[in-house]
Design a protein around this motif. Structure first.
Motif, PDB file in Angstrom:
ATOM      1  N   LEU A 196       0.839  -1.199   0.000  1.00 40.93           N
ATOM      2  CA  LEU A 196       0.000   0.000   0.000  1.00 40.93           C
ATOM      3  C   LEU A 196       0.872   1.245   0.000  1.00 40.93           C
ATOM      4  CD1 LEU A 196      -2.873  -0.745   2.540  1.00 40.93           C
ATOM      5  CD2 LEU A 196      -3.079  -0.382   0.102  1.00 40.93           C
ATOM      6  N   ARG A 197       0.502   2.213  -0.834  1.00 39.13           N
ATOM      7  CA  ARG A 197       1.233   3.476  -0.879  1.00 39.13           C
ATOM      8  C   ARG A 197       0.237   4.631  -0.860  1.00 39.13           C
ATOM      9  NH1 ARG A 197       6.538   2.596  -1.630  1.00 39.13           N
ATOM     10  NH2 ARG A 197       7.200   0.737  -2.769  1.00 39.13           N
ATOM     11  N   GLU A 198       0.783   5.826  -0.695  1.00 40.73           N
ATOM     12  CA  GLU A 198      -0.021   7.041  -0.652  1.00 40.73           C
ATOM     13  C   GLU A 198       0.404   7.947  -1.804  1.00 40.73           C
ATOM     14  OE1 GLU A 198      -1.607   9.952   2.916  1.00 40.73           O
ATOM     15  OE2 GLU A 198       0.474   9.343   2.910  1.00 40.73           O
ATOM     16  N   ASP A 199      -0.574   8.421  -2.580  1.00 36.41           N
ATOM     17  CA  ASP A 199      -0.239   9.246  -3.728  1.00 36.41           C
ATOM     18  C   ASP A 199      -0.075  10.709  -3.300  1.00 36.41           C
ATOM     19  OD1 ASP A 199      -2.766  10.078  -3.210  1.00 36.41           O
ATOM     20  OD2 ASP A 199      -3.651   9.400  -5.104  1.00 36.41           O
ATOM     21  N   GLN A 200       0.093  11.601  -4.299  1.00 32.12           N
ATOM     22  CA  GLN A 200       0.342  13.007  -3.988  1.00 32.12           C
ATOM     23  C   GLN A 200      -0.887  13.690  -3.386  1.00 32.12           C
ATOM     24  OE1 GLN A 200       1.314  14.945  -7.630  1.00 32.12           O
ATOM     25  NE2 GLN A 200      -0.599  14.399  -8.662  1.00 32.12           N
ATOM     26  N   ASN A 201      -2.069  13.117  -3.583  1.00 34.04           N
ATOM     27  CA  ASN A 201      -3.284  13.671  -2.986  1.00 34.04           C
ATOM     28  C   ASN A 201      -3.638  12.998  -1.670  1.00 34.04           C
ATOM     29  OD1 ASN A 201      -3.678  15.398  -5.209  1.00 34.04           O
ATOM     30  ND2 ASN A 201      -4.666  13.750  -6.362  1.00 34.04           N
ATOM     31  N   HIS A 202      -2.694  12.228  -1.098  1.00 28.57           N
ATOM     32  CA  HIS A 202      -2.856  11.533   0.184  1.00 28.57           C
ATOM     33  C   HIS A 202      -3.944  10.466   0.117  1.00 28.57           C
ATOM     34  CE1 HIS A 202      -0.197  14.535   1.903  1.00 28.57           C
ATOM     35  NE2 HIS A 202      -0.996  15.486   1.420  1.00 28.57           N
ATOM     36  N   ASN A 203      -4.147   9.876  -1.055  1.00 25.39           N
ATOM     37  CA  ASN A 203      -5.072   8.760  -1.208  1.00 25.39           C
ATOM     38  C   ASN A 203      -4.286   7.460  -1.239  1.00 25.39           C
ATOM     39  OD1 ASN A 203      -7.350  10.452  -1.405  1.00 25.39           O
ATOM     40  ND2 ASN A 203      -6.982  10.763  -3.585  1.00 25.39           N
ATOM     41  N   MET A 204      -4.833   6.408  -0.641  1.00 27.61           N
ATOM     42  CA  MET A 204      -4.160   5.125  -0.583  1.00 27.61           C
ATOM     43  C   MET A 204      -4.477   4.314  -1.849  1.00 27.61           C
ATOM     44  SD  MET A 204      -2.722   5.657   2.249  1.00 27.61           S
ATOM     45  CE  MET A 204      -1.844   4.108   2.230  1.00 27.61           C
ATOM     46  N   TYR A 205      -3.469   3.585  -2.344  1.00 29.94           N
ATOM     47  CA  TYR A 205      -3.659   2.725  -3.504  1.00 29.94           C
ATOM     48  C   TYR A 205      -2.700   1.546  -3.405  1.00 29.94           C
ATOM     49  CZ  TYR A 205       0.652   4.639  -5.543  1.00 29.94           C
ATOM     50  OH  TYR A 205       1.951   5.002  -5.772  1.00 29.94           O
ATOM     51  N   VAL A 206      -2.978   0.499  -4.190  1.00 28.05           N
ATOM     52  CA  VAL A 206      -2.169  -0.717  -4.211  1.00 28.05           C
ATOM     53  C   VAL A 206      -1.199  -0.615  -5.373  1.00 28.05           C
ATOM     54  CG1 VAL A 206      -2.227  -3.230  -4.339  1.00 28.05           C
ATOM     55  CG2 VAL A 206      -4.099  -2.001  -3.239  1.00 28.05           C
ATOM     56  N   THR A 207       0.087  -0.671  -5.087  1.00 25.52           N
ATOM     57  CA  THR A 207       1.090  -0.544  -6.147  1.00 25.52           C
ATOM     58  C   THR A 207       1.145  -1.832  -6.980  1.00 25.52           C
ATOM     59  OG1 THR A 207       2.797  -1.314  -4.622  1.00 25.52           O
ATOM     60  CG2 THR A 207       2.485   1.052  -4.803  1.00 25.52           C
ATOM     61  N   GLY A 208       1.338  -1.646  -8.289  1.00 17.91           N
ATOM     62  CA  GLY A 208       1.484  -2.793  -9.178  1.00 17.91           C
ATOM     63  C   GLY A 208       0.222  -3.578  -9.379  1.00 17.91           C
ATOM     64  N   CYS A 209      -0.934  -3.017  -9.087  1.00 19.35           N
ATOM     65  CA  CYS A 209      -2.197  -3.735  -9.241  1.00 19.35           C
ATOM     66  C   CYS A 209      -2.652  -3.663 -10.709  1.00 19.35           C
ATOM     67  CB  CYS A 209      -3.244  -3.125  -8.323  1.00 19.35           C
ATOM     68  SG  CYS A 209      -4.841  -3.921  -8.419  1.00 19.35           S
ATOM     69  N   THR A 210      -3.128  -4.785 -11.231  1.00 19.70           N
ATOM     70  CA  THR A 210      -3.584  -4.844 -12.621  1.00 19.70           C
ATOM     71  C   THR A 210      -4.922  -4.111 -12.749  1.00 19.70           C
ATOM     72  OG1 THR A 210      -2.521  -6.992 -12.869  1.00 19.70           O
ATOM     73  CG2 THR A 210      -4.155  -6.369 -14.529  1.00 19.70           C
ATOM     74  N   GLU A 211      -4.985  -3.148 -13.683  1.00 23.07           N
ATOM     75  CA  GLU A 211      -6.196  -2.373 -13.929  1.00 23.07           C
ATOM     76  C   GLU A 211      -6.559  -2.511 -15.408  1.00 23.07           C
ATOM     77  OE1 GLU A 211      -6.107   1.211 -10.734  1.00 23.07           O
ATOM     78  OE2 GLU A 211      -4.582   1.294 -12.296  1.00 23.07           O
ATOM     79  N   VAL A 212      -7.726  -3.058 -15.690  1.00 19.85           N
ATOM     80  CA  VAL A 212      -8.137  -3.403 -17.044  1.00 19.85           C
ATOM     81  C   VAL A 212      -9.184  -2.386 -17.503  1.00 19.85           C
ATOM     82  CG1 VAL A 212      -9.108  -5.199 -18.511  1.00 19.85           C
ATOM     83  CG2 VAL A 212      -7.701  -5.826 -16.525  1.00 19.85           C
ATOM     84  N   GLU A 213      -8.997  -1.862 -18.730  1.00 18.66           N
ATOM     85  CA  GLU A 213      -9.978  -0.955 -19.307  1.00 18.66           C
ATOM     86  C   GLU A 213     -11.062  -1.785 -20.001  1.00 18.66           C
ATOM     87  OE1 GLU A 213     -10.198   2.963 -22.246  1.00 18.66           O
ATOM     88  OE2 GLU A 213      -8.355   1.792 -22.087  1.00 18.66           O
ATOM     89  N   VAL A 214     -12.307  -1.521 -19.617  1.00 19.20           N
ATOM     90  CA  VAL A 214     -13.443  -2.278 -20.158  1.00 19.20           C
ATOM     91  C   VAL A 214     -14.407  -1.300 -20.812  1.00 19.20           C
ATOM     92  CG1 VAL A 214     -13.274  -4.206 -18.562  1.00 19.20           C
ATOM     93  CG2 VAL A 214     -14.542  -2.186 -17.890  1.00 19.20           C
ATOM     94  N   LYS A 215     -15.160  -1.839 -21.815  1.00 15.13           N
ATOM     95  CA  LYS A 215     -16.059  -1.000 -22.591  1.00 15.13           C
ATOM     96  C   LYS A 215     -17.520  -1.442 -22.512  1.00 15.13           C
ATOM     97  CE  LYS A 215     -12.959   1.794 -24.071  1.00 15.13           C
ATOM     98  NZ  LYS A 215     -12.978   3.191 -23.604  1.00 15.13           N
ATOM     99  N   SER A 216     -17.829  -2.496 -21.757  1.00 15.00           N
ATOM    100  CA  SER A 216     -19.211  -2.952 -21.660  1.00 15.00           C
ATOM    101  C   SER A 216     -19.385  -3.705 -20.355  1.00 15.00           C
ATOM    102  CB  SER A 216     -19.576  -3.852 -22.842  1.00 15.00           C
ATOM    103  OG  SER A 216     -18.797  -5.034 -22.820  1.00 15.00           O
ATOM    104  N   THR A 217     -20.648  -3.912 -20.009  1.00 16.40           N
ATOM    105  CA  THR A 217     -20.955  -4.670 -18.793  1.00 16.40           C
ATOM    106  C   THR A 217     -20.479  -6.100 -18.897  1.00 16.40           C
ATOM    107  OG1 THR A 217     -22.909  -3.278 -18.520  1.00 16.40           O
ATOM    108  CG2 THR A 217     -22.822  -5.288 -17.219  1.00 16.40           C
ATOM    109  N   GLU A 218     -20.660  -6.693 -20.061  1.00 14.00           N
ATOM    110  CA  GLU A 218     -20.247  -8.090 -20.245  1.00 14.00           C
ATOM    111  C   GLU A 218     -18.745  -8.235 -20.070  1.00 14.00           C
ATOM    112  OE1 GLU A 218     -22.001  -6.339 -22.330  1.00 14.00           O
ATOM    113  OE2 GLU A 218     -24.027  -7.186 -22.178  1.00 14.00           O
ATOM    114  N   GLU A 219     -18.006  -7.310 -20.665  1.00 13.74           N
ATOM    115  CA  GLU A 219     -16.540  -7.386 -20.568  1.00 13.74           C
ATOM    116  C   GLU A 219     -16.074  -7.199 -19.127  1.00 13.74           C
ATOM    117  OE1 GLU A 219     -12.663  -5.170 -22.576  1.00 13.74           O
ATOM    118  OE2 GLU A 219     -14.698  -4.661 -23.216  1.00 13.74           O
ATOM    119  N   ALA A 220     -16.668  -6.257 -18.404  1.00 14.51           N
ATOM    120  CA  ALA A 220     -16.262  -6.018 -17.018  1.00 14.51           C
ATOM    121  C   ALA A 220     -16.593  -7.209 -16.129  1.00 14.51           C
ATOM    122  CB  ALA A 220     -16.948  -4.759 -16.497  1.00 14.51           C
TER     123      ALA A 220
END
Length: 805
Positions: A196-220
């Motif tokens: 877990l890390r903290e970004d420049q806006n002091h929000n927490m996020y998981v480093t190296g986490c896979t984030e997939v761009e989806v375009k429909s409900t079925e795909e997501a």
């Protein structure tokens, strides 16, 4: 026991009703650029996972959230890879050309990272996302473009794992198992936990986490079901056949940015990008090991689950206490990865909603009570932070105007024969222009003498020339009018820009003033908080002093009550002693009267004997002088039998008392009770510089430094015994006076009648010798009467007076 909640759903509630009340407002906030967090909380086996994912034919909250998002932003989605997430919880925007190159590069890879939206859905979950409601958000900003990114993580044994990460396979290197022996080459490497890390806006996020761009409900949902849900850790326990052994978090990120001024492409400014997030959390159920019979790994998993849920509960309780009582206690977010990940939501970054799942089984009664008590308490925590949306500064409605312009252009082209190339358009325009001229006559000269063809041709050409000049003049007029309109439009645009700039400067001044006022108010708040803290500490000190003083007051009250009871007992005792002494002295007086009568008879007999001897001496002839008895011996013997001491030694005790006094320069409080009987003995105590009181008072004690209490009691032989109790006076911490006793002196008097008296000698002395030794002879002095005055309250032996016979 009764518990109150904002909404209660029965056992027959449908998923749509639950979604409309709980999750729909969070999706609306997500599209408006705000964050949201949704928990499902409860005992193991109470239906949390079913509420989140649903069942075939009736999708849960997660597929309905996805369906509502894509129904709302469907026509306004950006092309793939226009938005690109970085590794620091931020998002970048790139042009259409760069996005096209990125798509071509991804398609060239042997295994595409994102699932294809055109692929046929898996029948295993096709019914879950087949939502017929077609729910969407109203008032979506049509001048923005949107992209959706999903990620899926789990928190297992207080470690974070990426469920969408493909474990690398290395067939060359052997895998080492727990016995330090190489395993099979076909095994996957175990997944690595994330940080877990903290970004420049002091929000927490998981480093190296896979984030997939989806375009429909079925795909997501395919990403969620195939890549993530299949890898989530579940196990069989005594209470649940498929018990979740980890907390799963499905994160939906929505990136949106405005279009440019033309309404064609995305505005290439990173500051204008808004990234909002909706986290759907399926918590693992709390469980008791004595019911699940867990052992080994299951026991360790249950311990970590219960520990993380306990940390979540502690954080909520501290937030509630800070909010209700105005305290500033530190919230223990870092004690668990679950609370640390969502620290920003508890600090007011976005809305937090919790769905409490309750199983009506009797075995879950105690745990369900704990769950509902915690869930009821969380409703009292309301923390919210304002969300600043970036100012775009562009005219709204750009997309619709651009679309209308394109439709009008295509319609015009269709009217002219369809959308053709540039040369064709010019040729068709020329043809239309030539068609408006009068037709040319036949120009063939078949006869030399033909005089009509050429004049007709010249006439037609002249008409065409005149028409062309008229058209040119009209065109020039139109051009001039159009230039004038353009100038007016430019001037109006400039004036509007100046007006907008003025308004913006005013707004900036207002914002600057408000920021200054906010800083001043924040400083004032800090000062007031500091003062409040000081006042609280002072109040605490005063309360402590008040408790001490109350305790001291109670102790003194108890002491006074004890003294009053002792005084009452002493008074009763003294009254008994007075009555007993009175009775005793009445008997003593009777005995002394009888003894005095006997003594007087003896004295009369002695006197008669002396008279007889004197008569015999007078009548007898003086032949020779009889030998005189030794007076020295007679004087020595009666001295030891003397009832009262001689005057000379009586002064010695008084001087001895004064020599023993250690209070030459001190002030005394002489405490003599009203029932005190004066002694009037030779050992009468002498107290210089004394304040005589009947009852000890604080005023008298404050003026002196020594204390003397005269206490009288009845001794064992029936005589009054006087005790002089001495002490030192010192000041107490509360401002009062206290006495510490240091010495006790005892005075006792004895009755002289209790001693044995010598009988008179058988041979009486001569009269002359008796006269000479009348007051030196013990017998003579003993023969003097001792009388007690009638009605005297001083007791026997206090007044001595001699009466000659």
């Amino acid at each position: 026991t009764q518990y109150s909640f904002k909404e209660v759903f029965g056992t027959l509630v449908v998923q749509k009703e639950l979604f409309d009340v709980v999750a729909k407002p969070l999706v609306e906030d997500l599209i408006r650029g705000k964050n949201g967090l949704l928990f499902t909380y409860g005992v193991t086996g109470s239906g949390k996972t079913h509420t989140m994912t649903g069942s075939p034919g009736d999708g849960g909250l997660l597929p309905r959230c996805l369906d509502m998002i894509f129904n709302s932003i469907g026509p306004f989605q950006a092309k793939r890879f226009v938005f690109k997430l970085d590794d620091k919880n931020g998002v970048d925007v790139q042009s259409e050309v760069d996005a096209l190159l990125e798509r071509q590069r991804r398609e060239a890879l042997p295994v595409p990272k994102t699932p294809s939206g055109k692929r046929q859905m898996d029948p295993e979950f096709a019914d879950m996302i087949n939502v017929q409601d077609h729910c969407q958000v109203e008032e979506v900003d049509e001048d923005n473009v949107y992209s959706v990114f999903v990620s899926y993580i789990e928190i297992y044994n207080n470690y974070i794992y990426d469920l969408l990460e493909e474990a690398p396979l290395e067939p060359i290197k052997p895998k080492w198992n727990s016995c330090n022996t190489p395993g099979r080459n076909g095994d996957f490497l175990p997944p690595q936990s994330k940080i877990l890390r903290e970004d420049q806006n002091h929000n927490m996020y998981v480093t190296g986490c896979t984030e997939v761009e989806v375009k429909s409900t079925e795909e997501a949902f395919e990403v969620f079901w195939r890549a993530g849900q299949k890898r989530r850790r579940i196990a069989h326990t005594q209470l649940n056949r498929e018990s979740s052994r980890s907390h799963s978090v499905f994160i939906i990120k929505l990136a949106q940015a405005p279009l440019d001024a033309d309404g064609d492409n995305v505005l290439q400014e990173k500051e204008q990008i808004t990234l909002s997030q909706l986290s759907l959390v399926d918590l693992a159920g709390s469980e008791r090991t004595n019911r699940t019979k867990a052992e080994g790994n299951r026991l360790r998993e249950a311990g970590n689950i219960n520990q993380s849920l306990m940390t979540l509960r502690t954080c909520i309780e501290v937030l509630r206490e800070n909010q209700l009582y105005g305290t500033n206690k530190m919230v223990p977010y870092r004690d668990s990865k679950l609370t640390h990940l969502f620290k920003n939501y508890f600090d007011g970054e976005g809305k937090v909603r919790m769905i409490v799942c309750v199983n009506p089984k009797a075995e879950d009664y105690e745990e369900s009570l704990q769950v509902m008590r915690f869930a009821e308490m969380t409703q009292e925590v309301e923390v919210a932070r304002p969300v600043d949306r970036p100012l775009c500064g562009l005219t709204p409605g750009r997309r619709l105007r651009n679309q209308a312009f394109r439709e009008e252009l295509s319609r015009k082209l269709e009217m002219r024969g369809g959308p053709l190339g540039g040369e064709t358009e010019e040729q068709s325009a020329a043809e239309l222009f030539l068609q408006s001229f009068p037709p040319l006559p036949s120009c063939e000269l078949l006869d030399i003498n033909d005089d009509q063809t050429l004049p007709k041709l010249l006439e037609v050409l002249e008409q065409r020339h005149k028409m062309r000049q008229n058209l040119a003049e009209e065109f020039a007029k139109n051009v001039l009018a159009f230039k004038t309109m353009l100038q007016e439009f430019d001037s109006s645009v400039i004036s509007k820009e100046n007006y907008i700039q003025g308004k913006l400067s005013e707004k900036e001044k207002t914002i600057t003033g408000q920021r200054t006022e906010l800083e001043r108010l924040e400083k004032k708040i800090k000062t007031l908080e500091y003062k409040i803290e000081i006042l609280e500490k002072t109040a605490t000190i005063y309360e402590e002093d008040k408790r001490n003083l109350q305790q001291e007051l109670e102790n003194k009250s108890q002491k006074l009550q004890r003294q009053a009871s002792d005084k009452r007992r002493l008074e009763a005792r003294l009254q008994g002693m007075v009555a007993e002494t009175t009775m005793k002295w009445e008997k003593e007086c009777e005995r002394r009267v009888a003894a005095k009568q006997l003594e007087m008879q003896n004295k009369l007999w002695v006197k008669d004997e002396k008279l007889k001897q004197l008569k015999a001496i007078v009548t007898e002839p003086k032949a020779e002088k009889p030998e005189r008895p030794s007076r020295e011996r007679d004087r020595e013997k009666p001295v030891r039998r003397s009832v009262s001491p001689s005057p000379a030694p009586s002064a010695a005790p008084v001087r001895l008392r004064q020599r023993r006094s250690r209070s030459a320069g001190e002030r005394w409080v002489d405490h003599k009770p009203p029932s005190h009987v004066p002694t009037e003995t030779l050992l009468q105590p002498h107290v210089p510089r004394a304040i005589t009181v009947a009852a000890a008072s604080e005023k008298a004690l404050a003026r002196c430094d020594r204390y003397l209490l005269t206490h009288q009691e009845l001794a064992s032989d029936g005589e009054i015994q006087t005790k002089l109790i001495k002490g030192d006076v010192f000041k107490t911490r509360g401002g009062g006076q206290a006495v510490q006793f240091t010495d006790i002196e005892t005075l006792k008097q004895e009755s002289p009648t209790g001693r044995k008296r010598r009988s008179s000698p058988p041979n009486p002395e001569p009269l002359g010798d008796a006269a000479d030794s009348e007051w030196t002879d013990v017998e003579t002095r003993c023969s003097v009467a001792v009388e007690m005055r009638a009605g005297s309250a001083l007791g026997p032996g206090y007044q001595h007076h001699a009466l000659p016979k």
